[in-house]
Structures are given as structure tokens and as C-alpha cells.
Design an enzyme around this catalytic site. Structure first.
Site, PDB file in Angstrom:
ATOM      1  N   SER A  20       0.836  -1.199   0.000  1.00 14.03           N
ATOM      2  CA  SER A  20       0.000   0.000   0.000  1.00 14.03           C
ATOM      3  C   SER A  20       0.869   1.246   0.000  1.00 14.03           C
ATOM      4  O   SER A  20       0.358   2.366  -0.030  1.00 14.03           O
ATOM      5  CB  SER A  20      -0.933   0.003   1.221  1.00 14.03           C
ATOM      6  OG  SER A  20      -0.195  -0.143   2.418  1.00 14.03           O
ATOM      7  N   THR A 152     -40.235  24.071 -12.551  1.00 17.54           N
ATOM      8  CA  THR A 152     -40.451  22.716 -12.050  1.00 17.54           C
ATOM      9  C   THR A 152     -40.606  21.876 -13.306  1.00 17.54           C
ATOM     10  O   THR A 152     -41.125  22.367 -14.321  1.00 17.54           O
ATOM     11  CB  THR A 152     -41.727  22.597 -11.181  1.00 17.54           C
ATOM     12  OG1 THR A 152     -42.845  22.979 -11.972  1.00 17.54           O
ATOM     13  CG2 THR A 152     -41.663  23.462  -9.929  1.00 17.54           C
ATOM     14  N   HIS A 153     -40.148  20.638 -13.255  1.00 17.98           N
ATOM     15  CA  HIS A 153     -40.164  19.760 -14.441  1.00 17.98           C
ATOM     16  C   HIS A 153     -39.421  20.400 -15.617  1.00 17.98           C
ATOM     17  O   HIS A 153     -39.698  20.105 -16.769  1.00 17.98           O
ATOM     18  CB  HIS A 153     -41.593  19.425 -14.872  1.00 17.98           C
ATOM     19  CG  HIS A 153     -42.486  19.016 -13.744  1.00 17.98           C
ATOM     20  ND1 HIS A 153     -42.631  17.713 -13.340  1.00 17.98           N
ATOM     21  CD2 HIS A 153     -43.259  19.755 -12.889  1.00 17.98           C
ATOM     22  CE1 HIS A 153     -43.465  17.655 -12.318  1.00 17.98           C
ATOM     23  NE2 HIS A 153     -43.845  18.884 -12.011  1.00 17.98           N
ATOM     24  N   SER A 274     -13.667  23.293 -29.045  1.00 20.25           N
ATOM     25  CA  SER A 274     -13.787  22.004 -29.706  1.00 20.25           C
ATOM     26  C   SER A 274     -12.663  21.884 -30.716  1.00 20.25           C
ATOM     27  O   SER A 274     -12.270  22.867 -31.345  1.00 20.25           O
ATOM     28  CB  SER A 274     -15.141  21.905 -30.407  1.00 20.25           C
ATOM     29  OG  SER A 274     -15.084  20.967 -31.452  1.00 20.25           O
ATOM     30  N   LYS A 280     -17.408  26.551 -30.827  1.00 22.85           N
ATOM     31  CA  LYS A 280     -17.841  26.008 -29.532  1.00 22.85           C
ATOM     32  C   LYS A 280     -17.115  26.597 -28.324  1.00 22.85           C
ATOM     33  O   LYS A 280     -15.927  26.910 -28.390  1.00 22.85           O
ATOM     34  CB  LYS A 280     -17.625  24.482 -29.512  1.00 22.85           C
ATOM     35  CG  LYS A 280     -18.572  23.714 -30.402  1.00 22.85           C
ATOM     36  CD  LYS A 280     -20.013  23.735 -29.905  1.00 22.85           C
ATOM     37  CE  LYS A 280     -20.218  22.820 -28.733  1.00 22.85           C
ATOM     38  NZ  LYS A 280     -20.111  21.413 -29.083  1.00 22.85           N
ATOM     39  N   GLU A 287     -19.394  19.891 -16.537  1.00 23.10           N
ATOM     40  CA  GLU A 287     -19.623  18.502 -16.972  1.00 23.10           C
ATOM     41  C   GLU A 287     -18.738  17.528 -16.194  1.00 23.10           C
ATOM     42  O   GLU A 287     -19.177  16.455 -15.783  1.00 23.10           O
ATOM     43  CB  GLU A 287     -19.342  18.367 -18.463  1.00 23.10           C
ATOM     44  CG  GLU A 287     -20.345  19.126 -19.326  1.00 23.10           C
ATOM     45  CD  GLU A 287     -19.857  19.246 -20.758  1.00 23.10           C
ATOM     46  OE1 GLU A 287     -19.860  18.233 -21.465  1.00 23.10           O
ATOM     47  OE2 GLU A 287     -19.439  20.346 -21.160  1.00 23.10           O
ATOM     48  N   TYR A 314      -9.684  -6.544  12.903  1.00 23.16           N
ATOM     49  CA  TYR A 314      -8.993  -6.072  11.706  1.00 23.16           C
ATOM     50  C   TYR A 314      -8.900  -7.199  10.688  1.00 23.16           C
ATOM     51  O   TYR A 314      -8.606  -8.346  11.022  1.00 23.16           O
ATOM     52  CB  TYR A 314      -7.571  -5.570  12.034  1.00 23.16           C
ATOM     53  CG  TYR A 314      -6.841  -5.105  10.772  1.00 23.16           C
ATOM     54  CD1 TYR A 314      -6.983  -3.798  10.315  1.00 23.16           C
ATOM     55  CD2 TYR A 314      -6.063  -5.978  10.027  1.00 23.16           C
ATOM     56  CE1 TYR A 314      -6.366  -3.375   9.146  1.00 23.16           C
ATOM     57  CE2 TYR A 314      -5.446  -5.562   8.855  1.00 23.16           C
ATOM     58  CZ  TYR A 314      -5.606  -4.257   8.419  1.00 23.16           C
ATOM     59  OH  TYR A 314      -5.002  -3.862   7.253  1.00 23.16           O
ATOM     60  N   LYS A 322      -8.332   3.034   1.714  1.00 16.55           N
ATOM     61  CA  LYS A 322      -7.560   4.258   1.511  1.00 16.55           C
ATOM     62  C   LYS A 322      -7.690   4.885   0.133  1.00 16.55           C
ATOM     63  O   LYS A 322      -7.851   6.103   0.008  1.00 16.55           O
ATOM     64  CB  LYS A 322      -6.100   4.004   1.834  1.00 16.55           C
ATOM     65  CG  LYS A 322      -5.830   4.147   3.308  1.00 16.55           C
ATOM     66  CD  LYS A 322      -4.476   3.644   3.682  1.00 16.55           C
ATOM     67  CE  LYS A 322      -4.565   2.879   4.972  1.00 16.55           C
ATOM     68  NZ  LYS A 322      -5.393   1.659   4.907  1.00 16.55           N
TER      69      LYS A 322
HETATM   70  N1  ARG Z   1      -1.372  -1.223   5.404  1.00 19.74           N
HETATM   71  C1  ARG Z   1      -2.294  -1.734   6.339  1.00 19.74           C
HETATM   72  C2  ARG Z   1      -3.652  -1.121   6.131  1.00 19.74           C
HETATM   73  O1  ARG Z   1      -3.737  -0.131   5.510  1.00 19.74           O
HETATM   74  C3  ARG Z   1      -1.827  -1.430   7.723  1.00 19.74           C
HETATM   75  C4  ARG Z   1      -2.338  -2.394   8.752  1.00 19.74           C
HETATM   76  C5  ARG Z   1      -1.765  -3.729   8.494  1.00 19.74           C
HETATM   77  N2  ARG Z   1      -2.105  -4.650   9.517  1.00 19.74           N
HETATM   78  C6  ARG Z   1      -1.950  -5.978   9.373  1.00 19.74           C
HETATM   79  N3  ARG Z   1      -2.285  -6.717  10.363  1.00 19.74           N
HETATM   80  N4  ARG Z   1      -1.459  -6.502   8.297  1.00 19.74           N
HETATM   81  O2  ARG Z   1      -4.660  -1.621   6.580  1.00 19.74           O
END
Ligand code: ARG
Length: 459
Positions: A20, A152-153, A274, A280, A287, A314, A322
Site C-alpha cells: 500500500s 419545475t419539471h 472544440s 464552440k 460537466e 482487523y 484508503k
Molecule cells: N497497510 C495496512 C492497512 O492499511 C496497515 C495495517 C496492516 N495490519 C496488518 N495486520 N497486516 O490496513
């Protein structure tokens, strides 16, 4: 980090699949801030001494600088921001670095980082909402006399001041700000000390950590603390709602910028041409905002679906929170910035709004009300004006061009003073109940907003 238990390295493919760091590097400042507070708590608990605490702080500050100057080398093999920073720290300062993770898990660490991040970004979005409200108010003030048909509409209904239409969006954005303020309370709770899921046998002073990081409250259940993503879901909902409000405004702006309406002229700086059609001038910003709203809603759905079937506590699935979060925050901030800039300098074509607002049929309801004031029951009045409208269309003469004799063919409750009703200005002035668009009301609303936005506290 877990070499003790394992005999072979993680496969390259798994590293690429599970990393990550390519996106959570953005949490670095919060990770470091959290680790500095963690070091203070470790020192307070006697796990490290003052000298070790100082070494940790110095090391972390150096790492922060290296990241900010681009010198720091993030390693995919170290998976995420937490392990990248911890490994770099231990490499830098040795033993004290290796003590930092005492009584801490990445599970409570990532929860802390994300809450710190959400806290800062919620404030940033809140301020941009205020800026957007100010842009709409500026436009309202600059065109305080402009009248437009209210629809309206998407059919012409009754006359309103353009400012009334714009202030409707100011109201929507205010509700978004209220939602942010409320959500902020739930973001602003300190999870560190929850460990992997069951706290730690080495009890750290969590109140001290909370105080250092400016949290007014700490989480009360370690299992909940490491798996709670409600606050992210709430934030993604609020961002979606802001997006939807901007998307509705986008639709208005797109319609208004068309030759058919011609109510607004966007600046060259906020439109595109355009590649094929030389004439244009396209309202791309509006948009794109309408389009990006799909993405914002998608990000909310993505997180809700991720959380839906998770057992306690967890699970690695949670790492998937994220990218949608970062994306929604980046996009809504940009959308608010660009929209504020665009609206503040947009030109309203008052010749066009005036022409549209001169449509006599906009006053059909006012004529019905006139009959009501002359003791005709409303349902009857409605029917009379309906017939009068059909007659007026068939004659190709608007209400003001009809004679009193013609009016009287439909009802003898019409008198000479009916022609006074057939005036947009009079019609607007008469709309003076609370929330209605009489010029006096709108003037009051504008000053109310100016005062409020000027004095209101940010988050
Ligand atoms: N990169 C992980 C996350 O965003 C951090 C937590 C990882 N925890 C674990 N037990 N592998 O969730």
C-alpha cells in the site's frame, strides 16, 4: 518484520499485490506525529528513557525531511508507510527505534493515521465549502436585481430572483458543513493503545497520547477501535452529497450556458473549445463535476461493500479503504476550488434573464391568487386561469395584451386592477412570506449569509 516465524521470503507477486506504500505514503506526516506521541507514552511508562525518546524524535524528524525533499526511498518490500518509516528509523538510530513499536500494532497505528488525516482534510473541505458559498453570494450580490423563471419539471413556473436560485445552493452547502461538523466529532477520537485488537499488557497512558495529538476523546473498545471505519464511510457519504449538490449546480450551469437559455457566460479561463467545431465554448468544468460525482458515489459504495461482511476485528480488506478515501478527498477539494473560481467571475446575461422572465405565463398563479382575493375559491380560480391561458395561447396575445372585456368573458371577478398584477416586479414584491423570493427577503438573506459566513467558526 515477521522474519521469526517464516522460512521463505514473501513472493514478489504477493508483495506487489499487497503493498500500500504506493498510496499510503501520503500518511507519512501523521504516522510520524503519531509515533512521536507513542514515544512520549513509552517514556512515560519507563519502556524507554529520555535519551532514547530524543533519539526517536530526532530520527523521525529527519525521515520527515527526507520524505519532503524526495530523498527518502520507499520500499515495496516494506509494504506500507508504517513499516517503511519504522525500518528507516531503526536503520538510523538502532536500538531505540526497535523499541518504538512496543504495545502498538499497525492496526491501531493505521487507525490513528487515518483519523489524523481525516481530521485535517475535513477542515480543508469545510473551508472550501465556505469559499464556494462566498462565491455564490458574490454572484448574487452582483446580480441582485436579475429575475429568472423558476422551473419545475424544467418548465417555466413562477418568477424568482436569480439570487434566490443561487442561495438555494448556499443552503445545501451549509447542510453539508453541518454534516461535516457532526462527523468530525466521531473522527476526532484517539485509537492508539488498542494494539492489534486487545490492547497490551504494557499499559500506556492513552490520555497522554490523546492530549499530545489534540484528541478530546479516546476509543473505549480496542476491538471496535481497530476495525471501525464508520467515520470514513460517513465522510465519503458527505463528500458524495457535496458532489451531488455541485452536480445539480453543474446541470443548471450547463443549461444556462446553452444558446437556448443564454443566462450565463463562463469565462474563457473556465471553458474549453472544440477540436473540430470552431464556434464552440464548452462548460467542461461543470460537466466534469457532474461526471466525477459518479466516482464519489462509487467510492462510498466501494467502502460500504468492503466493510459489509467483515468478521471482527482487523482484516486486511480494510487496507482497501484508503484509495477511495484519498480519491474522494482530492476530487472534492479540486471541484470546490475550481467551481468557486468559475462562479465568482461568471457573467450573468441580464438581457437574457429579463427576456425569459417577461414570459407572461409566469404570472398565471398570481392571476389565480388575484381571483382568490376577490373571493373566488382557489380550485375555481385555477380552472378559470387555465381556460384564460388556453385562450391567450390561441390568440397569440399574452395576458397583458388582453382587454378587460376578454378577462370578463372568463370571470366577472376581474377588474381594472388586474393589470397591476401582471407585472413581474409587483409579483416578486408580493412573495414576502418567510423563505419566498421578494427583493426585501433576498436582501435580508444575503446580509444574513454574509454575516454568518464572516463570523462562523471553522472546524
Ligand atoms: N497497510 C495496512 C492497512 O492499511 C496497515 C495495517 C496492516 N495490519 C496488518 N495486520 N497486516 O490496513
Amino acid at each position: 518484520m515477521w522474519k521469526g516465524r517464516f522460512q521463505t521470503e514473501t513472493s514478489n507477486l504477493v508483495q506487489r499485490y499487497g503493498e500500500s506504500i504506493s498510496y499510503d505514503w501520503r500518511l507519512y506526516a501523521y504516522d510520524i506525529e503519531g509515533s512521536i506521541a507513542q514515544a512520549a507514552a513509552l517514556q512515560d511508562a519507563g519502556i524507554i528513557n529520555k535519551t532514547e525518546e530524543r533519539a526517536i524524535i530526532r530520527g523521525l524528524r529527519e525521515i520527515k525531511k527526507e520524505i519532503e525533499t524526495g530523498e527518502f526511498r520507499f520500499k515495496t518490500s516494506l509494504e506500507d508507510i508504517h513499516m517503511n518509516i519504522e525500518a528507516a528509523l531503526t536503520e538510523k538510530i538502532g536500538a531505540p527505534g526497535a523499541k518504538l513499536h512496543t504495545a502498538r500494532s499497525r492496526n491501531d497505528q493505521v487507525a490513528l493515521d487515518t483519523r489524523l488525516y481525516c481530521r485535517a482534510e475535513t477542515k480543508a473541505i469545510f473551508n472550501r465549502l465556505t469559499a464556494m458559498q462566498n462565491a455564490l453570494i458574490t454572484l448574487s450580490v452582483n446580480h441582485s436585481g436579475a429575475v429568472v423563471p423558476g422551473y419545475t419539471h424544467l418548465q417555466r413556473g413562477q418568477p424568482v430572483l436569480l439570487a434566490h436560485h443561487l442561495l438555494a445552493y448556499v443552503e445545501m452547502l451549509e447542510r453539508d458543513k453541518e454534516r461535516l461538523r457532526d462527523c468530525y466529532k466521531r473522527i476526532n477520537v484517539m485509537p492508539l493503545g488498542s494494539g492489534a485488537l486487545a490492547g497490551s499488557t504494557i499499559a500506556l497512558n492513552r490520555n497522554l497520547i490523546a492530549e499530545k495529538l489534540g484528541f478530546p476523546a479516546i476509543t473505549q473498545n480496542s476491538m471496535d477501535a481497530v476495525s471501525d471505519r464508520d467515520y470514513i464511510a460517513e465522510l465519503l457519504f458527505i463528500i458524495s452529497m457535496v458532489g451531488i449538490h455541485l452536480s445539480r449546480l453543474s446541470e443548471d450551469v450547463i443549461l444556462w450556458a446553452s444558446a437556448e437559455f443564454g443566462f450565463i457566460e463562463l469565462s474563457d479561463a473556465h471553458t474549453t473549445g472544440s477540436s473540430l467545431m470552431p464556434q464552440k465554448k464548452n462548460p467542461d468544468v461543470a460537466e466534469l463535476t457532474r461526471g466525477k460525482t459518479g466516482r464519489l458515489v462509487g467510492n462510498l459504495m466501494s467502502l460500504l461493500t468492503t466493510i459489509k461482511g467483515l468478521p471482527m476485528t482487523y482484516n486486511r480488506d480494510l487496507q482497501e479503504d484508503k484509495e477511495p478515501l484519498f480519491d474522494s478527498i482530492d476530487q472534492i477539494k479540486l471541484a470546490l476550488e475550481v467551481f468557486s473560481e468559475m462562479m465568482a467571475v461568471a457573467k450573468i446575461r441580464e438581457d437574457r434573464t429579463q427576456a425569459a422572465a417577461a414570459d407572461p405565463f409566469l404570472l398565471a398563479t398570481d392571476l389565480a391568487d388575484y381571483l382568490v382575493l376577490n373571493k373566488v375559491p382557489f380550485r375555481e380560480a385555477h380552472e378559470i386561469i387555465g381556460k384564460l391561458t388556453a385562450y391567450s395561447i390561441q390568440q397569440q396575445r399574452g395576458f397583458p395584451e388582453l382587454t378587460l372585456e376578454e378577462f370578463n368573458q372568463f370571470s366577472d371577478a376581474f377588474d381594472e386592477d388586474v393589470f397591476k398584477v401582471l407585472n413581474v416586479k409587483t409579483a416578486l414584491r408580493a412573495r414576502k412570506s418567510i423563505g419566498a423570493p421578494s427583493p426585501v427577503n433576498i436582501g435580508r438573506q444575503i446580509s444574513r449569509w454574509q454575516k454568518r459566513l464572516h463570523t462562523a467558526k471553522s472546524l
